[in-house]
Design an enzyme around this catalytic site. Structure first.
Site, PDB file in Angstrom:
ATOM      1  CG  HIS A  51      -1.825  -0.953   1.245  1.00  0.00           C
ATOM      2  ND1 HIS A  51      -2.856  -1.520   2.253  1.00  0.00           N
ATOM      3  CD2 HIS A  51      -2.172  -1.991   0.227  1.00  0.00           C
ATOM      4  CE1 HIS A  51      -3.574  -2.696   2.059  1.00  0.00           C
ATOM      5  NE2 HIS A  51      -3.182  -2.685   0.732  1.00  0.00           N
ATOM      6  CG  PHE A  77       1.260 -10.038   4.810  1.00  0.00           C
ATOM      7  CD1 PHE A  77       1.239 -10.226   6.307  1.00  0.00           C
ATOM      8  CD2 PHE A  77       1.057 -11.038   4.037  1.00  0.00           C
ATOM      9  CE1 PHE A  77       0.918 -11.657   6.843  1.00  0.00           C
ATOM     10  CE2 PHE A  77       0.912 -12.289   4.299  1.00  0.00           C
ATOM     11  CZ  PHE A  77       0.750 -12.548   5.733  1.00  0.00           C
ATOM     12  CB  CYS A  78       0.237  -3.281   4.332  1.00  0.00           C
ATOM     13  SG  CYS A  78      -0.020  -2.727   5.743  1.00  0.00           S
ATOM     14  CB  ALA A  79       0.103  -6.353  -0.277  1.00  0.00           C
TER      15      ALA A  79
END
Ligand code: PLP
Length: 454
Positions: A129, A376-378
């Protein structure tokens, strides 16, 4: 004064000494065990060498760029020398700038604020992100679909760039190593494609720089961003390094002292400002000298340890984890580019019949192993890899996905230069044991996290 740099005392194949290597943690089942930090992709432990360097400098700490005193001058020198060390570490071009930021996220947001008017940005949906999100308000963004091979990544980018307005400025943002799969992206080829179409490229090296040498010249990227806390220097600093022109022409990231060369009252009652053209333009306020110094210390420590040795050692750990996980049929490793893709020590997986949060909680509580679970911020990438809609969260404690069903989030194990073999061996046997025998404890959900019930 002398700021000592503790000599690297490790043998060729030993892990680099890091802080926390002697920390023990309690197990729910009784007793204590040495903590196995296997979440390097989030934040790596500080190198002992970095800690020693910072401790040696700390008594000499002083204000940067302002003070007339000896310690202020010394601190200013160390701060400015840290830029040179980082530039060498990244093999920057002679006229590149090194800006100290707070993190990779900060660096990429800074660059987003420095884009020329009318800039088009191209970014794969697979990005973290931090490299996916900063561009939306600053530019016209094209989000590229997840490629399934490195070659497809280059072709996808080439097609998108071929359709763009060839006269306007453009930027491609790409990660060097995925924080989900650990897979390396074809950065040099993507840079060549970007440049062939008159675009520039920024490399998100948050996961690459701690594991592989990064050469701005060799990869031919225009900017590189990385974070100190993933590079064994957890003192709140990051880096944006690269071409000076866009940075020099942009409004300062923050307005304030340090960024301004001259400020005067205007006749119309306002204030006129002359901004610096150097990296200081985007470093308003008192800089984080210890953060910058610690990054420089980590850069030196990794370079002195030798990348060939570090990469070979990490590859051995990667092989061990992948082989161990492959022996457990219930485990599925997440991958975009396939088994043969070169990768760093970041491996995400799901376990059939297990909620990932439950599994990660059991690894911690019953084996003293710290991994990460979630998206995982993805989110778009993990959603693609899981083939699921992760809007729905599984219930902790209860098996989330029955055999044949899709998992809703994943588990990530990650390691690096400080990881001893024992940590990955313990991890591999813990996975096997949990899958075979189940958890020994019961768990419940607290504030959205899975925790031991007692
Ligand atoms: N880019 C990648 C690939 C990452 O893995 C991360 C953090 O996990 C970031 C960017 C953001 O780094 P930071 O949180 O230090 O800003």
């Amino acid at each position: 004064m002398s700021v000592s740099t503790a000599a690297a005392d490790q043998s060729v194949c030993a892990p680099l000494p890091v802080l926390g290597r002697n920390v023990t943690v309690p197990l729910v089942t009784g007793g204590e065990v040495a903590y196995a930090a296997l979440d390097y992709a989030a934040s790596a432990p500080a190198l002992q060498r970095v800690w020693d360097d910072v401790a040696a400098y700390a008594p000499y700490y002083g204000s940067v760029h302002r003070g007339a005193g000896y310690l202020s001058q010394l601190s200013t020198d160390l701060f400015e020398n840290a830029r040179t060390t980082v530039a060498e570490f990244l093999d920057c071009r002679a006229d590149d700038q090194v800006v100290f930021t707070r993190s990779t996220t900060d660096s990429l947001n800074l660059l987003a604020r420095a884009l020329p008017a009318g800039c088009q940005v191209f970014v794969f949906e697979t990005e973290h992100h931090a490299s996916l999100l900063p561009w939306q308000d600053a530019a016209q963004v094209t989000y590229l679909n997840a490629p399934r091979t490195p070659r497809q990544a280059v072709e996808t980018l080439e097609r998108a760039l071929a359709d763009r307005d060839p006269y306007g400025p453009a930027l491609v943002c790409v990660t060097g190593a995925s924080n989900v799969t650990g897979e390396l992206w074809p950065v040099r080829e993507l840079a060549a494609a970007a440049h062939a179409h008159g675009a520039r490229i920024v490399l998100d090296a948050a996961q690459l720089a701690p594991h592989h040498p990064v050469s701005v010249r060799d990869l031919d990227v225009d900017w590189v961003a990385f974070s100190g806390h993933k590079l064994y220097a957890p003192f709140g600093s990051g880096v944006l390094a690269g071409r000076a022109d866009w940075l020099r022409e942009a409004e300062p990231y923050l307005a304030g002292g340090g960024a301004s060369r001259k400020v005067s009252r205007r006749e119309d009652g306002g204030v006129a400002v002359e901004w610096h053209e150097s990296a200081a333009r985007h470093e308003a306020g008192s800089p984080n000298v210890i953060g910058a110094y610690s990054i420089a210390s980590a850069c030196k420590a990794l370079t002195e340890a030798g990348w060939d040795t570090l990469v070979a050692r990490e590859q051995h750990l990667i092989d061990r984890v992948r082989e161990g996980l492959a022996e457990v049929p219930e485990v599925r490793i997440l991958s975009l580019f396939g088994d043969d893709a070169p990768r760093v020590g970041v491996i995400s997986f799901v376990v059939e019949g297990w909620n990932s949060s439950h599994f990660a909680a059991a690894l911690s509580a019953e084996y003293g192993i710290g991994v990460r679970d979630g998206l995982f911020c993805a989110h778009p990438l993990v959603r693609t890899l899981l083939g699921s809609d992760p809007q729905t969260q599984g219930e902790c404690g209860a098996p989330e996905a029955a055999p044949g069903e899709k998992s809703l989030n994943a588990i990530r194990v990650s390691f690096g230069a400080g990881t001893p073999d024992e940590h990955v061996e313990r991890f591999v046997s813990a996975v096997r044991e949990l899958v075979t025998d189940g958890a020994k404890w019961t768990y419940r959900t607290e504030d959205g996290r899975c925790v031991p019930a007692v």
